[in-house]
Design a protein around this motif. Structure first.
Motif, PDB file in Angstrom:
ATOM      1  N   ASP A 140      40.904  46.364  43.714  1.00  0.00           N
ATOM      2  CA  ASP A 140      41.666  45.162  44.076  1.00  0.00           C
ATOM      3  C   ASP A 140      41.416  44.891  45.557  1.00  0.00           C
ATOM      4  OD1 ASP A 140      43.595  43.292  44.825  1.00  0.00           O
ATOM      5  OD2 ASP A 140      45.151  44.150  43.575  1.00  0.00           O
ATOM      6  N   VAL A 168      38.234  50.061  38.736  1.00  0.00           N
ATOM      7  CA  VAL A 168      38.769  48.761  39.129  1.00  0.00           C
ATOM      8  C   VAL A 168      39.180  48.796  40.601  1.00  0.00           C
ATOM      9  CG1 VAL A 168      40.519  47.000  38.665  1.00  0.00           C
ATOM     10  CG2 VAL A 168      39.592  48.381  36.777  1.00  0.00           C
ATOM     11  N   ALA A 193      40.703  41.330  33.694  1.00  0.00           N
ATOM     12  CA  ALA A 193      40.381  42.753  33.837  1.00  0.00           C
ATOM     13  C   ALA A 193      40.625  43.498  32.533  1.00  0.00           C
ATOM     14  CB  ALA A 193      41.214  43.368  34.959  1.00  0.00           C
ATOM     15  N   PHE A 208      44.113  37.380  36.719  1.00  0.00           N
ATOM     16  CA  PHE A 208      43.101  38.410  36.957  1.00  0.00           C
ATOM     17  C   PHE A 208      43.389  39.675  36.153  1.00  0.00           C
ATOM     18  CE2 PHE A 208      42.867  35.913  40.987  1.00  0.00           C
ATOM     19  CZ  PHE A 208      41.616  35.372  40.748  1.00  0.00           C
ATOM     20  N   GLU A 210      36.535  43.127  50.560  1.00  0.00           N
ATOM     21  CA  GLU A 210      35.395  43.118  49.629  1.00  0.00           C
ATOM     22  C   GLU A 210      34.256  43.973  50.176  1.00  0.00           C
ATOM     23  OE1 GLU A 210      34.073  39.196  48.841  1.00  0.00           O
ATOM     24  OE2 GLU A 210      35.963  38.529  47.959  1.00  0.00           O
ATOM     25  N   LEU A 229      34.467  47.112  38.704  1.00  0.00           N
ATOM     26  CA  LEU A 229      35.098  45.826  38.419  1.00  0.00           C
ATOM     27  C   LEU A 229      35.942  45.427  39.630  1.00  0.00           C
ATOM     28  CD1 LEU A 229      35.829  43.512  36.470  1.00  0.00           C
ATOM     29  CD2 LEU A 229      37.652  44.972  35.561  1.00  0.00           C
ATOM     30  N   VAL A 230      35.539  44.351  40.291  1.00  0.00           N
ATOM     31  CA  VAL A 230      36.184  43.931  41.540  1.00  0.00           C
ATOM     32  C   VAL A 230      37.059  42.710  41.273  1.00  0.00           C
ATOM     33  CG1 VAL A 230      35.809  43.177  43.915  1.00  0.00           C
ATOM     34  CG2 VAL A 230      34.270  44.857  42.880  1.00  0.00           C
ATOM     35  N   ILE A 231      38.355  42.859  41.527  1.00  0.00           N
ATOM     36  CA  ILE A 231      39.353  41.831  41.230  1.00  0.00           C
ATOM     37  C   ILE A 231      40.058  41.447  42.532  1.00  0.00           C
ATOM     38  CG2 ILE A 231      41.502  41.360  39.988  1.00  0.00           C
ATOM     39  CD1 ILE A 231      39.083  41.542  38.153  1.00  0.00           C
ATOM     40  N   GLY A 265      32.579  41.041  38.863  1.00  0.00           N
ATOM     41  CA  GLY A 265      33.857  40.574  39.378  1.00  0.00           C
ATOM     42  C   GLY A 265      33.789  39.357  40.262  1.00  0.00           C
ATOM     43  N   TYR A 266      34.820  39.229  41.101  1.00  0.00           N
ATOM     44  CA  TYR A 266      35.031  38.055  41.947  1.00  0.00           C
ATOM     45  C   TYR A 266      34.730  38.405  43.404  1.00  0.00           C
ATOM     46  CZ  TYR A 266      37.577  36.036  37.982  1.00  0.00           C
ATOM     47  OH  TYR A 266      37.925  35.546  36.748  1.00  0.00           O
ATOM     48  N   GLY A 305      36.118  38.056  30.508  1.00  0.00           N
ATOM     49  CA  GLY A 305      35.891  39.482  30.730  1.00  0.00           C
ATOM     50  C   GLY A 305      34.809  40.056  29.841  1.00  0.00           C
TER      51      GLY A 305
END
Length: 334
Positions: free
Chosen positions: A106, A104, A88, A84, A114, A74-76, A130-131, A300
């Protein structure tokens, strides 16, 4: 066997099979272990890819085949941003209900971070959710054939999917509300961290134009309360007749709200502020923040649901089911 260069040839891995078949590592594991969770066509495609590549599971890979735990990356972009954090938390809850592990990451809202994250997780997870702001070609390269679910962004790669955010109707409702309260000069504090104006600015412009309002009172703001306060000072310095603002997100709005009150404006009698997100945190400021609100729990949960469908090889959700629409949430600041 030794190659013509005199070096040992690279062993074919489960990731090579996944990339060739266009599925996740977990799906390969299930197909090779004759699990029932995937459809017959997907299973056959995996078996064909394994045979063509000459894949032979190592002792370690056999352990992967037998394990049933799915791991999601999970990319936040910023866990300090409550929006966010809420998304999440919803994704973690949905994954936990399936017995999945979630790792997770960040990225600090930086494209370079990224790519570093993708390099790390590419061989450690079964799907990525994720984003992202980096190019799809880079995402495709680093995710090695596994499913990817993008939140808040369109996709063009076949094995990717997107959870779209649609705030257009919410912006129209917000501007209509402000016009109904007598505001004729409405501005916007946009996100200043991107080369191009945000889609939220386009939603604002369309809504303002529909009511015959000007659209020039727009400036960028850093994504923080301090950024919102500074941006409102600048905006009012350039356009002192503005009596209401919409913002890129609630955090910027909270800073703008504080700045408006600091300068002696009565909110909402003299000046109105409407954010975007609908954070619960907005109820703790004075006056409580009105917002174009998104259902973060649905964002989510939808992302995890779609990842599950892609992992199992079952039919993904229809694109219209993958849209989260924002709605005007009126509290006390507008």
């Amino acid at each position: 066997m030794v190659s013509s260069s005199g070096t040992e040839p690279r062993r074919i891995t489960i990731h090579d099979v996944a990339r060739s078949a266009g599925v996740s590592r977990q799906t390969v594991s299930r197909a090779l272990n004759d699990k029932d969770e995937i459809d017959g066509l997907t299973k056959q495609r995996v078996l064909d890819a394994a045979r063509e590549l000459g894949y032979r599971p190592s002792r370690f890979a056999r352990g992967l085949v037998r394990q049933d735990t799915t791991t999601i990356g999970l990319v936040i972009p910023d866990l300090l941003n409550p929006f966010f954090t809420e998304v999440a938390a919803a994704a973690l809850e949905a994954a936990r209900a399936r017995g999945w592990h979630v790792v997770v990451y960040d990225t600090g809202d930086r494209a370079t971070e990224e790519l570093g994250t993708l390099q790390v997780i590419g061989s450690q997870v079964d799907a990525v959710v994720g984003y992202f702001s980096c190019a799809e070609s880079e995402l495709e390269h680093f995710t090695r054939g596994m499913p990817v679910v993008l939140i808040g962004r369109e996709h063009h790669v076949a094995r990717f999917s997107s959870i779209r955010v649609d705030g257009e109707a919410g912006f129209h409702a917000a501007v209509a509300h402000l016009v109904g309260r007598g505001h004729r000069r409405v501005g916007m504090l946009d996100h200043d961290g991107r080369a191009e104006p945000s889609v939220r600015r386009a939603w604002f412009a369309a809504a303002a134009a529909a009511h015959g309002l000007g659209t020039e009172a727009v400036i960028g703001a850093a994504q923080s309360a301090e950024g919102g306060a500074a941006a409102l000072r600048t905006l009012l310095g350039r356009h002192p007749d503005v009596t209401a603002v919409l913002t890129f997100n609630d955090i910027i709005a909270m800073g703008a709200l504080r700045e408006a009150r600091r300068t002696g404006r009565d909110v909402p009698a003299d000046f109105a502020v409407i954010g975007f997100d609908g954070l619960q945190l907005g109820t703790l400021v004075e006056p409580a923040l009105s917002s174009v609100a998104l259902d973060t729990r649905r964002l989510g949960a939808l992302a995890i649901d779609q990842a599950a469908r892609l992992l199992s090889g079952s039919a993904p959700l229809d694109p219209e089911e993958l849209v989260v629409r924002a709605e005007l949430l009126l509290r006390d600041s507008a």
